[in-house]
Design an enzyme around this catalytic site. Structure first.
Site, PDB file in Angstrom:
ATOM      1  N   ASP A   1     -13.789   6.667  -3.509  1.00  0.00           N
ATOM      2  CA  ASP A   1     -13.162   6.362  -4.804  1.00  0.00           C
ATOM      3  C   ASP A   1     -13.796   7.151  -5.958  1.00  0.00           C
ATOM      4  O   ASP A   1     -13.090   7.722  -6.795  1.00  0.00           O
ATOM      5  CB  ASP A   1     -13.265   4.860  -5.110  1.00  0.00           C
ATOM      6  CG  ASP A   1     -12.252   4.039  -4.321  1.00  0.00           C
ATOM      7  OD1 ASP A   1     -11.198   4.590  -3.945  1.00  0.00           O
ATOM      8  OD2 ASP A   1     -12.508   2.844  -4.096  1.00  0.00           O
TER       9      ASP A   1
ATOM     10  N   GLY B   1     -14.165  -2.453 -17.938  1.00  0.00           N
ATOM     11  CA  GLY B   1     -14.129  -3.167 -16.662  1.00  0.00           C
ATOM     12  C   GLY B   1     -15.464  -3.088 -15.944  1.00  0.00           C
ATOM     13  O   GLY B   1     -16.265  -2.163 -16.191  1.00  0.00           O
ATOM     14  N   ALA B   2     -15.712  -4.084 -15.090  1.00  0.00           N
ATOM     15  CA  ALA B   2     -16.965  -4.105 -14.323  1.00  0.00           C
ATOM     16  C   ALA B   2     -16.686  -4.597 -12.902  1.00  0.00           C
ATOM     17  O   ALA B   2     -17.561  -5.166 -12.254  1.00  0.00           O
ATOM     18  CB  ALA B   2     -17.991  -4.999 -15.014  1.00  0.00           C
TER      19      ALA B   2
ATOM     20  N   LYS C   1     -13.409  -4.191   1.122  1.00  0.00           N
ATOM     21  CA  LYS C   1     -14.303  -3.061   0.844  1.00  0.00           C
ATOM     22  C   LYS C   1     -15.789  -3.447   0.788  1.00  0.00           C
ATOM     23  O   LYS C   1     -16.634  -2.697   1.253  1.00  0.00           O
ATOM     24  CB  LYS C   1     -13.930  -2.422  -0.496  1.00  0.00           C
ATOM     25  CG  LYS C   1     -12.613  -1.676  -0.496  1.00  0.00           C
ATOM     26  CD  LYS C   1     -12.442  -1.026  -1.856  1.00  0.00           C
ATOM     27  CE  LYS C   1     -11.154  -0.282  -1.978  1.00  0.00           C
ATOM     28  NZ  LYS C   1     -11.104   0.504  -3.221  1.00  0.00           N
TER      29      LYS C   1
ATOM     30  N   THR D   1      -8.930  -1.729   2.117  1.00  0.00           N
ATOM     31  CA  THR D   1      -8.562  -2.043   0.744  1.00  0.00           C
ATOM     32  C   THR D   1      -8.791  -3.533   0.508  1.00  0.00           C
ATOM     33  O   THR D   1      -9.356  -4.220   1.372  1.00  0.00           O
ATOM     34  CB  THR D   1      -7.125  -1.535   0.446  1.00  0.00           C
ATOM     35  OG1 THR D   1      -6.841  -1.776  -0.918  1.00  0.00           O
ATOM     36  CG2 THR D   1      -6.068  -2.191   1.324  1.00  0.00           C
TER      37      THR D   1
ATOM     38  N   SER E   1       0.830  -1.211   0.000  1.00  0.00           N
ATOM     39  CA  SER E   1       0.000   0.000   0.000  1.00  0.00           C
ATOM     40  C   SER E   1       0.863   1.259   0.000  1.00  0.00           C
ATOM     41  O   SER E   1       1.845   1.361   0.748  1.00  0.00           O
ATOM     42  CB  SER E   1      -0.909   0.009   1.233  1.00  0.00           C
ATOM     43  OG  SER E   1      -1.594   1.239   1.297  1.00  0.00           O
TER      44      SER E   1
ATOM     45  N   ASN F   1     -17.055  -4.814 -20.839  1.00  0.00           N
ATOM     46  CA  ASN F   1     -16.312  -5.779 -20.013  1.00  0.00           C
ATOM     47  C   ASN F   1     -16.130  -7.107 -20.734  1.00  0.00           C
ATOM     48  O   ASN F   1     -16.962  -7.500 -21.553  1.00  0.00           O
ATOM     49  CB  ASN F   1     -17.045  -6.023 -18.686  1.00  0.00           C
ATOM     50  CG  ASN F   1     -16.145  -6.669 -17.649  1.00  0.00           C
ATOM     51  OD1 ASN F   1     -14.994  -6.253 -17.495  1.00  0.00           O
ATOM     52  ND2 ASN F   1     -16.631  -7.676 -16.959  1.00  0.00           N
TER      53      ASN F   1
HETATM   54  P1  NDP Z   1     -11.314  -6.019 -10.041  1.00  0.00           P
HETATM   55  O1  NDP Z   1     -10.560  -7.285  -9.867  1.00  0.00           O
HETATM   56  O2  NDP Z   1     -12.503  -5.761  -9.193  1.00  0.00           O
HETATM   57  O3  NDP Z   1     -11.785  -5.929 -11.598  1.00  0.00           O
HETATM   58  C1  NDP Z   1     -10.892  -6.240 -12.641  1.00  0.00           C
HETATM   59  C2  NDP Z   1     -11.546  -5.951 -14.003  1.00  0.00           C
HETATM   60  O4  NDP Z   1     -10.533  -6.154 -14.987  1.00  0.00           O
HETATM   61  C3  NDP Z   1     -12.713  -6.870 -14.350  1.00  0.00           C
HETATM   62  O5  NDP Z   1     -13.675  -6.125 -15.042  1.00  0.00           O
HETATM   63  C4  NDP Z   1     -12.049  -7.905 -15.264  1.00  0.00           C
HETATM   64  O6  NDP Z   1     -12.932  -8.450 -16.234  1.00  0.00           O
HETATM   65  C5  NDP Z   1     -11.028  -7.063 -15.988  1.00  0.00           C
HETATM   66  N1  NDP Z   1      -9.925  -7.869 -16.488  1.00  0.00           N
HETATM   67  C6  NDP Z   1      -8.961  -8.501 -15.773  1.00  0.00           C
HETATM   68  N2  NDP Z   1      -8.108  -9.152 -16.587  1.00  0.00           N
HETATM   69  C7  NDP Z   1      -8.556  -8.946 -17.861  1.00  0.00           C
HETATM   70  C8  NDP Z   1      -8.112  -9.365 -19.138  1.00  0.00           C
HETATM   71  N3  NDP Z   1      -6.996 -10.111 -19.289  1.00  0.00           N
HETATM   72  N4  NDP Z   1      -8.794  -8.936 -20.226  1.00  0.00           N
HETATM   73  C9  NDP Z   1      -9.900  -8.165 -20.086  1.00  0.00           C
HETATM   74  N5  NDP Z   1     -10.388  -7.733 -18.905  1.00  0.00           N
HETATM   75  C10 NDP Z   1      -9.724  -8.128 -17.794  1.00  0.00           C
HETATM   76  O7  NDP Z   1     -10.217  -4.868  -9.913  1.00  0.00           O
HETATM   77  P2  NDP Z   1     -10.419  -3.341  -9.415  1.00  0.00           P
HETATM   78  O8  NDP Z   1     -11.614  -2.775 -10.062  1.00  0.00           O
HETATM   79  O9  NDP Z   1     -10.305  -3.282  -7.939  1.00  0.00           O
HETATM   80  O10 NDP Z   1      -9.070  -2.664  -9.998  1.00  0.00           O
HETATM   81  C11 NDP Z   1      -8.864  -2.510 -11.402  1.00  0.00           C
HETATM   82  C12 NDP Z   1      -7.611  -1.646 -11.641  1.00  0.00           C
HETATM   83  O11 NDP Z   1      -7.827  -0.334 -11.136  1.00  0.00           O
HETATM   84  C13 NDP Z   1      -6.355  -2.169 -10.942  1.00  0.00           C
HETATM   85  O12 NDP Z   1      -5.270  -1.991 -11.828  1.00  0.00           O
HETATM   86  C14 NDP Z   1      -6.203  -1.268  -9.732  1.00  0.00           C
HETATM   87  O13 NDP Z   1      -4.848  -1.106  -9.338  1.00  0.00           O
HETATM   88  C15 NDP Z   1      -6.738   0.048 -10.289  1.00  0.00           C
HETATM   89  N6  NDP Z   1      -7.287   0.905  -9.233  1.00  0.00           N
HETATM   90  C16 NDP Z   1      -6.789   2.185  -9.120  1.00  0.00           C
HETATM   91  C17 NDP Z   1      -7.289   3.051  -8.176  1.00  0.00           C
HETATM   92  C18 NDP Z   1      -6.739   4.434  -8.085  1.00  0.00           C
HETATM   93  O14 NDP Z   1      -6.981   5.116  -7.080  1.00  0.00           O
HETATM   94  N7  NDP Z   1      -6.008   4.904  -9.091  1.00  0.00           N
HETATM   95  C19 NDP Z   1      -8.372   2.644  -7.249  1.00  0.00           C
HETATM   96  C20 NDP Z   1      -8.841   1.283  -7.453  1.00  0.00           C
HETATM   97  C21 NDP Z   1      -8.305   0.459  -8.409  1.00  0.00           C
HETATM   98  P3  NDP Z   1     -13.846  -9.760 -15.922  1.00  0.00           P
HETATM   99  O15 NDP Z   1     -15.070  -9.262 -15.222  1.00  0.00           O
HETATM  100  O16 NDP Z   1     -14.119 -10.315 -17.270  1.00  0.00           O
HETATM  101  O17 NDP Z   1     -13.002 -10.674 -15.055  1.00  0.00           O
END
Ligand code: NDP
Length: 291
Positions: free
Chosen positions: A109, A133-134, A73, A69, A22, A156
């Site tokens: 967020d 993304g979702a 959450k 985190t 973190s 997504n």
């Molecule tokens: P989640 O695990 O909740 O969601 C991940 C998403 O990525 C899903 O929609 C998933 O799709 C998709 N995904 C993963 N791998 C692939 C792939 N190979 N091809 C296509 N789609 C893919 O993660 P979070 O939402 O928590 O985080 C997502 C990103 O955002 C991370 O990199 C995190 O570090 C960043 N983040 C940044 C923040 C900031 O303050 N800047 C705050 C929170 C997050 P599927 O549903 O199909 O699996």
């Protein structure tokens, strides 16, 4: 100068599992120090089975509050004494505030993302946004964009998750301006939505360290009328942001969102506005240091 810890020092925590990577302790302690506040921000590696006890510990130990985190959450929503309407709608809490033994939950967020977007000179109102993304971050971003008046397409890989997200959030939006619809990633519809959009937000983990060679959509889908916001902050410049720049689009990485969601939490705990430039320096310094 750092204040020495004393019997009067107030404690803020972050609970994660794992929590070792973190960047929040460095960011918040830099802000406490800059404002000469007698606070300290401490990370705790809390196993999911111990979350309820750890939250009780906030009350028992008189801790001012905490960030939550991954993976806490969502689960925390049902464990706190009260939860803000926004956190309830998103189904996620990232900030806990201990007010005289009452634990209140918030999600900063979405608003952190919006403040960061505004700092980049981009308004959501009336914009056509595509969110990739979702997952957890997408829920907060889509909610914030739609509440601020954007027409949002959620794209997504697993289309059913995009459909669920769009259905749930459409049901809680105040009537009127914003809207949410779902699209599958590998589709002509997704490409068309990006073609018509002025804002593209990557809320997937595709391109994040260590898979820095990956990008969530083909470069050919990008164009110069887009603002491309990538939530990823490690690396600071993803493949997607490089492709956006090559297509003539403006862009931003996730450092701004990380700083502003933290700034809003800081305001909740202390009632003070933190120095966001110092928080940003703490993050980019840690990143450049290879952490
Ligand atoms: P989640 O695990 O909740 O969601 C991940 C998403 O990525 C899903 O929609 C998933 O799709 C998709 N995904 C993963 N791998 C692939 C792939 N190979 N091809 C296509 N789609 C893919 O993660 P979070 O939402 O928590 O985080 C997502 C990103 O955002 C991370 O990199 C995190 O570090 C960043 N983040 C940044 C923040 C900031 O303050 N800047 C705050 C929170 C997050 P599927 O549903 O199909 O699996």
């Amino acid at each position: 100068m750092t204040k020495p810890l004393s019997g009067r020092t107030r404690v803020v925590a972050v609970f994660g599992y794992p929590v070792q990577h973190s960047l929040s302790p460095g960011m918040h302690n830099a802000a406490f120090q800059a404002l000469e506040l007698d606070y300290v921000y401490v990370p705790f590696n809390v196993h999911p089975d111990d979350l309820e006890n750890a939250l009780g510990g906030i009350r028992a130990l008189g801790i001012v509050g905490a960030n939550l985190t991954i993976p806490h959450k969502e689960r925390a929503v049902e464990l706190l004494d009260s939860v803000s309407p926004e956190a309830l709608q998103i189904g996620s809490v990232n900030t806990v505030h201990n007010v005289d033994g009452i634990l209140k939950g918030y999600s900063t967020d979405g608003e952190g993302f919006m403040r960061s977007l505004e700092a980049e000179g981009k308004s959501a109102d009336g914009s056509r946004a595509v969110v990739l993304g979702a997952g957890g971050s997408a829920r907060a971003v889509v909610h914030a964009l739609a509440v601020h008046g954007a027409q949002v397409s959620v794209v997504n890989r697993t289309a059913s998750r995009a459909v669920d997200l769009a259905e749930q959030l459409s049901g809680v939006l105040p009537g009127g301006r914003g809207s949410v619809r779902a699209i599958a990633l590998d589709s002509t519809e997704a490409r068309n939505a990006i073609e018509e959009a002025d804002l593209l937000v990557n809320c997937t983990s595709v391109g994040m360290h260590p898979n820095t060679e990956e990008q969530p959509i083909p470069s050919e889908w990008l164009h110069d009328r887009l603002f491309v916001y990538d939530l990823i902050y490690n690396p600071l410049k993803t493949r997607l942001l490089e492709a956006a720049e090559a297509a003539g689009a403006r862009g931003a990485n996730g450092v701004g969102m990380l700083v502003y969601q933290g700034a809003i939490s800081f305001e909740i705990w202390t009632g003070r506005k933190p120095p966001t430039e110092i928080m940003e320096q703490a993050i980019t310094g840690a990143r450049l240091g290879g952490r």
